[in-house]
Design a protein around this motif. Structure first.
Motif, PDB file in Angstrom:
ATOM      1  N   SER A  48       0.816  -1.222   0.000  1.00 10.96           N
ATOM      2  CA  SER A  48       0.000   0.000   0.000  1.00 10.96           C
ATOM      3  C   SER A  48       0.845   1.265   0.000  1.00 10.96           C
ATOM      4  N   SER A  49       2.124   1.158   0.373  1.00 13.78           N
ATOM      5  CA  SER A  49       2.977   2.347   0.428  1.00 13.78           C
ATOM      6  C   SER A  49       3.804   2.554  -0.840  1.00 13.78           C
ATOM      7  N   CYS A  50       3.849   1.544  -1.718  1.00 11.29           N
ATOM      8  CA  CYS A  50       4.673   1.633  -2.935  1.00 11.29           C
ATOM      9  C   CYS A  50       3.826   2.084  -4.116  1.00 11.29           C
ATOM     10  N   ARG A  51       4.078   3.295  -4.590  1.00 17.05           N
ATOM     11  CA  ARG A  51       3.388   3.793  -5.782  1.00 17.05           C
ATOM     12  C   ARG A  51       4.090   3.318  -7.050  1.00 17.05           C
ATOM     13  N   ASP A  52       5.404   3.316  -7.027  1.00 16.07           N
ATOM     14  CA  ASP A  52       6.196   2.796  -8.135  1.00 16.07           C
ATOM     15  C   ASP A  52       6.584   1.358  -7.788  1.00 16.07           C
ATOM     16  N   VAL A  53       6.138   0.401  -8.593  1.00 18.21           N
ATOM     17  CA  VAL A  53       6.325  -1.006  -8.248  1.00 18.21           C
ATOM     18  C   VAL A  53       7.783  -1.444  -8.351  1.00 18.21           C
ATOM     19  N   MET A  54       8.615  -0.651  -9.002  1.00 24.06           N
ATOM     20  CA  MET A  54      10.017  -1.028  -9.163  1.00 24.06           C
ATOM     21  C   MET A  54      10.951  -0.298  -8.206  1.00 24.06           C
ATOM     22  N   THR A  55      10.766   0.995  -8.043  1.00 25.32           N
ATOM     23  CA  THR A  55      11.784   1.787  -7.333  1.00 25.32           C
ATOM     24  C   THR A  55      11.416   2.160  -5.907  1.00 25.32           C
ATOM     25  N   ASP A  56      10.132   2.218  -5.568  1.00 24.64           N
ATOM     26  CA  ASP A  56       9.751   2.583  -4.196  1.00 24.64           C
ATOM     27  C   ASP A  56      10.232   1.503  -3.224  1.00 24.64           C
ATOM     28  N   SER A  57      10.699   1.958  -2.062  1.00 24.73           N
ATOM     29  CA  SER A  57      11.219   1.006  -1.070  1.00 24.73           C
ATOM     30  C   SER A  57      10.570   1.255   0.285  1.00 24.73           C
ATOM     31  N   HIS A  58      10.678   0.234   1.141  1.00 22.04           N
ATOM     32  CA  HIS A  58      10.137   0.322   2.498  1.00 22.04           C
ATOM     33  C   HIS A  58      11.083  -0.422   3.427  1.00 22.04           C
ATOM     34  N   TRP A  59      11.393   0.182   4.565  1.00 22.83           N
ATOM     35  CA  TRP A  59      12.366  -0.394   5.495  1.00 22.83           C
ATOM     36  C   TRP A  59      11.922  -1.742   6.060  1.00 22.83           C
ATOM     37  N   LEU A  60      10.613  -2.001   6.056  1.00 17.63           N
ATOM     38  CA  LEU A  60      10.125  -3.247   6.630  1.00 17.63           C
ATOM     39  C   LEU A  60      10.544  -4.480   5.830  1.00 17.63           C
ATOM     40  N   VAL A  61      10.821  -4.312   4.535  1.00 17.06           N
ATOM     41  CA  VAL A  61      11.096  -5.470   3.691  1.00 17.06           C
ATOM     42  C   VAL A  61      12.317  -6.236   4.182  1.00 17.06           C
ATOM     43  N   ASN A  62      13.479  -5.585   4.195  1.00 14.63           N
ATOM     44  CA  ASN A  62      14.700  -6.275   4.614  1.00 14.63           C
ATOM     45  C   ASN A  62      14.645  -6.696   6.080  1.00 14.63           C
ATOM     46  N   SER A  63      14.033  -5.849   6.903  1.00 18.81           N
ATOM     47  CA  SER A  63      13.951  -6.168   8.330  1.00 18.81           C
ATOM     48  C   SER A  63      13.115  -7.415   8.570  1.00 18.81           C
ATOM     49  N   PHE A  64      11.975  -7.506   7.883  1.00 17.91           N
ATOM     50  CA  PHE A  64      11.121  -8.674   8.131  1.00 17.91           C
ATOM     51  C   PHE A  64      11.708  -9.935   7.518  1.00 17.91           C
ATOM     52  N   VAL A  65      12.406  -9.812   6.393  1.00 17.59           N
ATOM     53  CA  VAL A  65      13.065 -10.986   5.813  1.00 17.59           C
ATOM     54  C   VAL A  65      14.052 -11.572   6.819  1.00 17.59           C
ATOM     55  N   LEU A  66      14.851 -10.722   7.433  1.00 15.95           N
ATOM     56  CA  LEU A  66      15.811 -11.202   8.440  1.00 15.95           C
ATOM     57  C   LEU A  66      15.090 -11.723   9.679  1.00 15.95           C
ATOM     58  N   PHE A  67      14.018 -11.061  10.075  1.00 16.01           N
ATOM     59  CA  PHE A  67      13.238 -11.498  11.223  1.00 16.01           C
ATOM     60  C   PHE A  67      12.636 -12.885  10.982  1.00 16.01           C
ATOM     61  N   GLY A  68      12.294 -13.173   9.699  1.00 16.89           N
ATOM     62  CA  GLY A  68      11.654 -14.439   9.387  1.00 16.89           C
ATOM     63  C   GLY A  68      12.596 -15.604   9.171  1.00 16.89           C
ATOM     64  N   VAL A  69      13.889 -15.337   8.961  1.00 16.71           N
ATOM     65  CA  VAL A  69      14.839 -16.430   8.727  1.00 16.71           C
ATOM     66  C   VAL A  69      14.870 -17.413   9.893  1.00 16.71           C
ATOM     67  N   PRO A  70      14.991 -16.958  11.143  1.00 16.13           N
ATOM     68  CA  PRO A  70      14.968 -17.925  12.260  1.00 16.13           C
ATOM     69  C   PRO A  70      13.678 -18.725  12.321  1.00 16.13           C
ATOM     70  N   TYR A  71      12.559 -18.103  11.929  1.00 13.65           N
ATOM     71  CA  TYR A  71      11.296 -18.839  11.936  1.00 13.65           C
ATOM     72  C   TYR A  71      11.345 -20.000  10.947  1.00 13.65           C
TER      73      TYR A  71
END
Length: 270
Positions: A60-83
């Motif tokens: 919902s926060s990305c208007r440009d599907v290629m270039t817009d970024s959000h800090w939650l992406v990398n953080s949640f990927v790392l958070f989910g690895v132990p899971y």
């Protein structure tokens, strides 16, 4: 970013062992298998709910599907690895205790290469799925995509929407509520969310890409690099397989519940 990894390594094992302890005290009639299976499904539901919330936030926060970024992406990927790693362990524990319960043994010992092999033979696709997320999806997300495509990673997070309902279904079975309306409604929600968020999400991503760049949906695949299309097919294939399994299971349950009603009708006519 390491803080997210450490946090995940603390949260998911902590939740699992807490759930086990609580269930042992509140459900004294349950076997070790019951406690372990429900604890596993509960942390799966927690992770699925968090992933969906993060995915919706990112998309919902990305208007440009290629270039817009959000800090939650990398953080949640790392958070989910132990899971992902820990969930393989909890799935094995569930398999181990369930098989021992069927054999009439509740002894805590008995782990061996044979039990591990039996688990891998039974759940090899889920284990492969988890390992692929850790060793392929995670490095690509963190290092090789050059910060592009957070929108699409968010869509991948949303695929977890069906997971909490799958877990609820298994918990209802564990509670002997599999013949209730609640279980039937939950089953319909599983089918709907799985089909929408794990299968239709792929044409949706192609459509969003095409809309931004003025490309008709049926031509988007020809404007993308080959590895993108191949990667999407690799991700989509197991989803279609699992969805067919869900449909077969739903059909079996429907026929099983319908059979007593047919027998009653026949008895009344006689």
């Amino acid at each position: 970013m390491m803080a997210a990894l450490v946090c995940g390594a603390a949260v998911f094992p902590g939740l699992f062992f807490s759930f086990r302890k609580i269930l042992k005290h509140t459900r004294t009639e349950w076997s070790e298998a019951d406690v372990t299976v429900v604890s596993e499904r509960l942390i799966s539901a927690v992770h699925g709910s968090l992933a969906t919330a993060v995915g919706v936030t990112v998309v919902s926060s990305c208007r440009d599907v290629m270039t817009d970024s959000h800090w939650l992406v990398n953080s949640f990927v790392l958070f989910g690895v132990p899971y992902m790693v820990f969930d393989i362990y909890t799935m094995y524990l569930s398999h181990f205790h369930t098989e021992r319960s069927r054999d009439g043994s509740e002894a805590p010992s008995g782990h061996s290469l044979q039990t591990v092999r039996a688990f891998l033979r039974k759940d090899w696709m889920l284990v492969l799925h988890h390992m692929a997320l850790v060793f392929i999806f995670t490095p690509i997300t963190l290092f090789f995509r050059r910060g592009l495509g957070d929108f699409f990673i968010g869509c991948m997070f949303i695929t977890e929407l069906s997971t909490p309902f799958v877990s609820i279904g298994k918990i209802l079975i564990q509670l002997r509520l599999d013949g209730t309306k609640l279980h039937k409604i939950n089953g319909l929600i599983v089918l709907l969310t799985f089909f929408t968020c794990r299968i239709l999400v792929f044409p949706f991503m192609y459509w969003m890409y095409g809309r931004q760049f003025g490309i008709p949906l049926h031509q988007v695949a020809f404007h993308l690099p080959l590895h993108c299309n191949v990667g999407n097919l690799v991700l989509l294939a197991p989803q279609i397989y699992w969805f067919t399994l869900l449909l077969r299971k739903a059909q079996r349950l429907y026929l099983r519940q319908r059979r007593p009603q047919v027998n009653k009708d026949v008895t009344k006519k006689d």
